[in-house]
Scaffold this active site. Structure first.
Site, PDB file in Angstrom:
ATOM      1  N   HIS A  62       0.844  -1.202   0.000  1.00 25.41           N
ATOM      2  CA  HIS A  62       0.000   0.000   0.000  1.00 25.41           C
ATOM      3  C   HIS A  62       0.880   1.253   0.000  1.00 25.41           C
ATOM      4  O   HIS A  62       0.678   2.190   0.784  1.00 25.41           O
ATOM      5  CB  HIS A  62      -0.967  -0.019   1.184  1.00 25.41           C
ATOM      6  CG  HIS A  62      -2.037  -1.062   1.043  1.00 25.41           C
ATOM      7  ND1 HIS A  62      -3.308  -0.783   0.585  1.00 25.41           N
ATOM      8  CD2 HIS A  62      -2.004  -2.408   1.245  1.00 25.41           C
ATOM      9  CE1 HIS A  62      -4.027  -1.903   0.544  1.00 25.41           C
ATOM     10  NE2 HIS A  62      -3.248  -2.899   0.939  1.00 25.41           N
ATOM     11  N   TYR A 328       5.232  -5.750   9.474  1.00 33.63           N
ATOM     12  CA  TYR A 328       5.155  -4.298   9.412  1.00 33.63           C
ATOM     13  C   TYR A 328       6.360  -3.663  10.096  1.00 33.63           C
ATOM     14  O   TYR A 328       6.845  -2.600   9.691  1.00 33.63           O
ATOM     15  CB  TYR A 328       3.879  -3.799  10.093  1.00 33.63           C
ATOM     16  CG  TYR A 328       2.586  -4.141   9.388  1.00 33.63           C
ATOM     17  CD1 TYR A 328       2.567  -4.906   8.226  1.00 33.63           C
ATOM     18  CD2 TYR A 328       1.369  -3.710   9.886  1.00 33.63           C
ATOM     19  CE1 TYR A 328       1.388  -5.217   7.595  1.00 33.63           C
ATOM     20  CE2 TYR A 328       0.177  -4.022   9.256  1.00 33.63           C
ATOM     21  CZ  TYR A 328       0.182  -4.779   8.110  1.00 33.63           C
ATOM     22  OH  TYR A 328      -0.995  -5.094   7.479  1.00 33.63           O
TER      23      TYR A 328
END
Length: 337
Positions: A62, A328
């Site tokens: 993203h 992440y």
């Protein structure tokens, strides 16, 4: 009372400090020459970088997106479904990021890939991160499948496109890989970030005041309804239009969404995010309003973590969900260096 806003610099520092501890605790700093497990957080980010390239300062996934500010109003009398100080607040600030799936920061806004909605809501001394995509299933059921899916789509140097044989081999080994692409191919790209539904794909466990527990996935429905691009709009709109569209929309009114907890029907998988749910009852958790597009610095340092949850909500036993926070952390470490 609205929760106090954190400055982007302070929020970034908090996020980096938290993830630095996560990286150390999870053993993500590998010694020189060490072998990387094929399903490890490092392997997952390597796979994203290998497919989409490395882009300085950008998220591995993203990568293309922008920030917005809004607020969240919890539904009334939620204690019978989830007991949490956060859901007892009247209204809280929300920091939102809209995005396009994949690691290409130059992706077209007309691409038939998922759209993302990340939201951070804080109140009652708690924080709730929502990490959502515009299709109800994920493309992988396990970290191994995730890495294989991306590796199969590394562009061939000669054709600049994925090798169909490698994609077919992956699909034969991991049949669930066909589910999300089939949904994406079934309709054009969203007309607006405000006219697409969003889904957690992962299930979470909600605990009520009486200690009863229920699994649910998050479903977010736009008040404006669902609208995709027409054939003419696909051809005529520029590759960059979604941010301008939302800016124009917000100049006239807020963009509003209802956040639901979708309960499973018998037979719906509680641990496999690649499988669609038939679903049963929905419980409204509250209203999310997007008020304005915000400067990029508002959420540049933020990492929306799907396991950042208020009391009363805990992660399900989903291997993809468990893998996301450490992955992440690796991604943030790379874009922070």
């Amino acid at each position: 009372m609205m929760a106090p806003r954190h400055s982007p610099r302070a929020t970034s520092a908090i996020t980096k400090a938290f993830l630095a501890v996560s990286i150390s605790f999870l053993g993500l700093q590998l010694p020189a020459g060490a072998q990387v497990d094929a399903s490890s957080p490092v392997a997952q980010i390597d796979a994203l970088n290998g497919t989409f390239g490395k882009h300085d300062g950008k998220r591995a996934s993203h990568a293309k997106g922008f920030c917005a500010q809004g607020d969240f109003t919890p539904a009334a009398k939620l204690d019978t479904f989830v007991k949490s100080p956060l859901f007892s607040q009247k209204k809280m600030d929300a920091t939102v990021r809209f995005s396009i799936g994949g690691g290409n920061p130059g992706a077209s806004d007309k691409s038939r890939s998922v759209r993302g909605l990340g939201a951070r809501i804080s109140g009652g001394g708690e924080t709730y991160d929502l990490v959502l995509i515009s299709e109800p299933v994920f493309f992988a059921s396990t970290p191994e499948s995730f890495v294989s899916f991306l590796q199969a789509r590394v562009p061939d140097p000669a054709t600049k496109k994925p090798d169909p044989a490698k994609v077919a081999a992956h699909n034969a080994k991991y049949p669930e890989a066909k589910n999300q692409p089939a949904l994406l191919a079934s309709h054009p790209a969203p007309y607006s970030y405000a006219t697409t539904p969003y889904y957690s794909t992962n299930a979470f466990i909600f605990k009520a005041a009486n200690k009863t527990e229920q699994h649910a996935r998050i479903v977010v429905e736009p008040a404006a309804g669902t609208r995709y691009l027409t054939e003419q709009e696909e051809q005529s709109l520029p590759d960059l239009f979604l941010e301008n569209e939302l800016n124009s929309r917000l100049a006239a009114a807020t963009a509003e969404f209802t956040i639901y907890a979708q309960l499973p029907a018998p037979g719906d998988s509680l641990t496999d995010s690649s499988q669609p749910w038939q679903g049963s009852q929905r419980v409204a958790l509250g209203k999310l309003r997007v008020l304005n597009v915000a400067p990029q610095s508002t959420c540049d340092g933020l990492v929306f973590m799907p396991v950042t949850l208020p009391s009363g909500i805990t992660p399900s036993d989903d291997s993809i969900l468990k893998a996301r926070a450490p992955a992440y952390a690796v991604s943030l470490g790379r874009r922070s260096n």
